[in-house]
Design a protein around this motif. Structure first.
Motif: not given
Length: 93
Positions: A23-28, A30-35, A52-59
């Motif tokens: 949970r304490d992972t920095h958002q940057r 997380l976003r880099a890993a998803l991209h 088509n490929v999409h990404i989605e951030f989970l709460p």
């Protein structure tokens, strides 16, 4: 990482790879890993595939945060779903 499947509108399967981080992972981070995951899925997609490929951030869920890369299938047939899921599983190892 884990491969799963959910159902999109009209009952079309939607295979995905989900990643979770503390949970304490920095958002940057997380976003880099998803991209990066998005790019890996795009590069592994065979020429001529109609999805088509999409990404989605989970709460945040309990003690994790994360997201998924999912495929929006072009035809939604069982055969296309099988090919897409096999491709995602090959990426996860």
């Amino acid at each position: 990482m884990m491969v799963g499947e959910r159902t999109a509108r009209y009952g079309i399967p939607q295979p995905y790879i989900e990643v979770r981080f503390p949970r304490d992972t920095h958002q940057r981070t997380l976003r880099a890993a998803l991209h990066r995951l998005y790019a890996d899925v795009e590069m592994a997609t065979p020429e001529g595939a109609l999805w088509n490929v999409h990404i989605e951030f989970l709460p945040d869920i309990l003690m994790y945060s994360g997201g998924r890369a999912y495929l929006e299938l072009g035809e939604g047939t069982p055969e296309e779903n099988e090919r897409a899921t096999a491709m995602l599983k090959s990426l996860v190892g």
